[in-house]
Design a protein around this motif. Structure first.
Motif, PDB file in Angstrom:
ATOM      1  N   ILE A 143       1.223  10.092   6.726  1.00 24.25           N
ATOM      2  CA  ILE A 143       1.900   9.435   7.842  1.00 24.25           C
ATOM      3  C   ILE A 143       0.973   9.357   9.060  1.00 24.25           C
TER       4      ILE A 143
ATOM      5  N   HIS B  87       4.564  -4.124   3.113  1.00 24.39           N
ATOM      6  CA  HIS B  87       3.107  -3.986   3.162  1.00 24.39           C
ATOM      7  C   HIS B  87       2.721  -2.523   2.998  1.00 24.39           C
TER       8      HIS B  87
ATOM      9  N   VAL C 239      10.274  11.874   6.787  1.00 24.31           N
ATOM     10  CA  VAL C 239       9.226  10.911   7.142  1.00 24.31           C
ATOM     11  C   VAL C 239       9.333  10.460   8.600  1.00 24.31           C
TER      12      VAL C 239
ATOM     13  N   ARG D 257       0.858  -1.183   0.000  1.00 23.95           N
ATOM     14  CA  ARG D 257       0.000   0.000   0.000  1.00 23.95           C
ATOM     15  C   ARG D 257       0.887   1.223   0.000  1.00 23.95           C
ATOM     16  N   LYS D 258       0.626   2.089  -0.919  1.00 20.87           N
ATOM     17  CA  LYS D 258       1.446   3.301  -0.983  1.00 20.87           C
ATOM     18  C   LYS D 258       0.970   4.303   0.050  1.00 20.87           C
ATOM     19  N   VAL D 259       1.923   4.843   0.772  1.00 18.12           N
ATOM     20  CA  VAL D 259       1.597   5.855   1.762  1.00 18.12           C
ATOM     21  C   VAL D 259       2.288   7.142   1.336  1.00 18.12           C
TER      22      VAL D 259
ATOM     23  N   GLY E  73       4.448   1.075   1.632  1.00 18.65           N
ATOM     24  CA  GLY E  73       5.586   1.685   0.966  1.00 18.65           C
ATOM     25  C   GLY E  73       5.509   3.202   1.032  1.00 18.65           C
ATOM     26  N   ILE E  74       6.552   3.822   1.538  1.00 26.41           N
ATOM     27  CA  ILE E  74       6.605   5.278   1.589  1.00 26.41           C
ATOM     28  C   ILE E  74       7.779   5.730   0.737  1.00 26.41           C
TER      29      ILE E  74
ATOM     30  N   PRO F 181       4.247  10.530   1.532  1.00 24.58           N
ATOM     31  CA  PRO F 181       5.215  11.038   2.516  1.00 24.58           C
ATOM     32  C   PRO F 181       4.817  12.430   3.029  1.00 24.58           C
TER      33      PRO F 181
END
Lengths: 296, 342
Positions: A282, B320, B330, A273-275, B322-323, A277
């Motif tokens: 966050i 699981h 971050v 899952r892309k979070v 990705g940043i 930045p």
């Protein structure tokens, strides 16, 4: 006092820099596509032996078991200060696991006969097993001490050394003959000596002489080998017959372990899952993880 | 031999670490129990020590049936020859079909020498052990219920399955943290067999002049949360952020080999094929590209969060979450939002 040192070395494929090109379609590694290098920790073992040679007027014999091209690393040991090199090579050795390899190397050591200290790198980067040292020691019937990073003193067939067991450092006094394995942390291997390189760059094995000459011209080959030998430039080559090796103990036949299957490492792709930045991204992620009690 | 093989058991070498049974030995007893149940055989263990360790019941509670104990005050510290002789002697006597050792510095010194004296095979650093049938088509022979020893090879680039079909015992070493520790059952009983050491002075060759025990190793194995940094962290100073996040979350600090090689942190923090194998609930990889060697040591983690500026970094294949971003921005955001929620 002169100390007789034997160093066991191996030419290995450079596993640190494997590219996709080096993998075959069936998932096995194409060794031919990888550069062959001096196993890094064997260089540390060689350095320790050369250091002892410098301190105590010893002599260093290097043995490698491998294909004919392994002569390259033997030349490298001459450039660094080794006194004698032996290439143990024979098609009959192919497919050897650590048990068959250690038997073969032990036969070579027995043929040399005269030794006080045998040194090996802790492990080779192609297999990472760290088994050859202890198994050779067992086969020739000498004591072993693994992970030796310092030799403090050698005197009257006794040696004082330090070993590193991770959390524990031991300083041990024990008797010779002895086999030790040497980790990378032991020292910084020296580079080639300029004079040694000039002197030994023409060192050849008989197989190399054959390759450089017309292979049917036996008198020419014999003359070339003799000329090299007279100048101390012939790298000895020992076959299974030279070692008086029992055929049931070498190569594939002498190897209890078989490779049943190999597969290249393909880690199952996980749905990621892309979070973002960003503060919002966050904050959301952390809130979710707290919600799911991931932090305990 | 085949007939006998079917009833012969599994032997585990129990390593004593500072008067205590090493965790890896109990993990191996747990695994041996599973394998033995599949084979319908018993689990034995050998424990060589000076007798100072008192927790003799632990092997039984994890599934050991017979504990062979050899006690001798001269066996305080591991020394290759007496330990090898005693272990090989017991193997010759009870003829196990499988013998397992921890792939610790001591296990890796002992097991190969024992295997060589028994002229049998040994597979180092197994990551999995299975009981399966093997058909040798050339020999037209079926080997039932043999040990499949699975390990990474070639610097972690391939996974090989190794077998020793014609030799017994089948021997393997296994790294700490790879096998799951079973659930202890304190009520489970077994048989304690005291064996005389029968060693003479001439069996001892080493004189211990000095022995320095470093501070307790960072035990990444037991950590629920690991925050690990790689080469992408960029420096020792920036690595402080990794420490800060770990401290905030109550986790421990891990590192990739590149971070260790660059001198950002001590080697004892290293996760991966040449470091520690871990399986925490949460693994946060900061600036770690995720080569196969690193992945091999952490891909069993419950949840993996990867922070990396390179969107193509292999670590994102197994993460699981990705940043794609700069960890210097971050990580402080993560600390801030965690503290706000707490």
């Amino acid at each position: 006092m002169s100390i007789n040192l034997i160093v066991l070395v191996k030419q290995v494929p450079d596993t640190k820099n494997i590219t996709a090109k080096a993998m075959k379609d069936d998932g096995t590694v194409n060794r031919a596509a990888l550069p062959a290098i001096f196993n890094p920790e064997d260089l540390n073992a060689l350095e320790l032996a050369l250091d002892i040679k410098d301190r105590y007027n010893g002599n260093v014999t290097v043995i490698t078991m491998g294909p004919p091209r392994a002569a390259n690393i033997l030349r490298e040991t001459l450039f660094r200060g080794a006194d004698r090199c032996i290439l143990v090579t024979d098609r009959a050795f192919a497919g050897a696991d650590t048990l068959a390899t250690s038997y073969t190397l032990a036969q070579a050591i027995k043929k040399i006969g005269n030794y006080d200290l045998i040194l090996c790198g802790r492990q080779a980067i192609d297999g990472d097993t760290a088994q050859i040292g202890p198994q050779v020691a067992e086969k020739i019937g000498v004591n072993q001490i693994t992970y030796v990073h310092k030799i403090h003193e050698i005197r009257n067939d006794r040696v004082l050394l330090s070993r590193n067991l991770g959390r524990i450092m031991e300083k041990i006094e024990t008797g010779l003959p002895l086999l030790i394995t040497v980790p990378a942390s032991a020292n910084q291997p020296r580079s080639y000596g300029a004079k040694l390189m000039m002197r030994f760059k023409r060192a050849r094995t008989r197989l190399e002489v054959e390759a450089e000459n017309d292979k049917d011209n036996l008198p020419a080959i014999a003359a070339a080998c003799e000329s090299l030998a007279n100048r101390g430039l012939l790298i000895e080559t020992w076959s299974a017959a030279d070692l008086d090796a029992d055929p049931v103990d070498i190569g594939l036949r002498g190897s209890p372990t078989k490779v049943k299957k190999v597969q290249s490492v393909v880690f199952a792709a996980t749905e990621t899952r892309k979070v973002d930045p960003t503060e919002t991204g966050i904050r959301q992620l952390m809130a979710e993880l707290i919600e799911e009690r991931t932090f305990g | 031999m085949d007939n006998k093989m079917s009833t012969n058991g599994i032997l585990v070498y129990i390593e004593i670490d500072h008067d205590q049974i090493a965790t890896v030995s109990l993990e191996l007893i747990s695994k041996a129990r599973d394998l033995a149940d599949e084979l319908g055989v018993e689990v034995s263990a050998i424990m060589i020590s000076d007798g100072e360790n008192k927790d003799n019941a632990a092997p039984f509670s994890y599934g050991c049936d017979h504990l062979y104990r050899i006690t001798d005050t001269r066996l305080k510290f591991y020394e290759t020859l007496p330990y090898t002789n005693l272990t090989a002697q017991l193997i010759r006597r009870i003829e196990p079909q499988i013998v397992l050792f921890g792939a610790t510095p001591i296990g890796r010194d002992l097991a190969p020498r024992v295997a060589s004296s028994l002229k049998t095979g040994l597979t180092a650093d197994c990551t999995d052990l299975q009981i399966q049938d093997h058909e040798d088509r050339a020999k037209k022979k079926l080997y039932k219920n043999i040990l499949f020893q699975i390990r990474p090879a070639f610097g972690g680039n391939i996974i090989a399955t190794i077998i020793s079909p014609d030799h017994r015992p089948q021997m393997a070493t296994v790294r700490e943290g790879v096998m799951k520790l079973g659930r202890a059952n304190p009520k489970r009983k077994g048989q304690l067999i005291e064996l005389p050491s029968e060693l003479s002075e001439s069996d001892f060759h080493n004189q211990f002049i000095d022995r320095l025990v470093g501070r307790r190793r960072i035990n990444l194995n037991g950590a629920d949360i690991i925050v690990a940094g790689g080469a992408g962290v960029g420096g020792k100073k920036q690595f402080k952020l990794v420490h800060e996040l770990a401290e905030t979350l109550g986790g421990m600090v891990g590192a990739s080999r590149a971070a260790v090689d660059n001198g950002y942190i001590d080697a004892e923090h290293q996760v991966g094929q040449t470091g520690t194998t871990v399986r925490p609930k949460l693994y946060i990889a900061c600036g770690i590209s995720g080569c196969v060697q690193h992945q091999a040591g952490m891909d069993q983690s419950g949840k993996i969060i990867a922070i990396n500026t390179d969107p193509d970094a292999p670590i994102f294949n197994i993460a699981h979450y990705g940043i794609v971003g700069d960890l210097n921005q971050v990580i402080p955001m993560m600390i801030k939002s965690y503290k706000a929620k707490e």
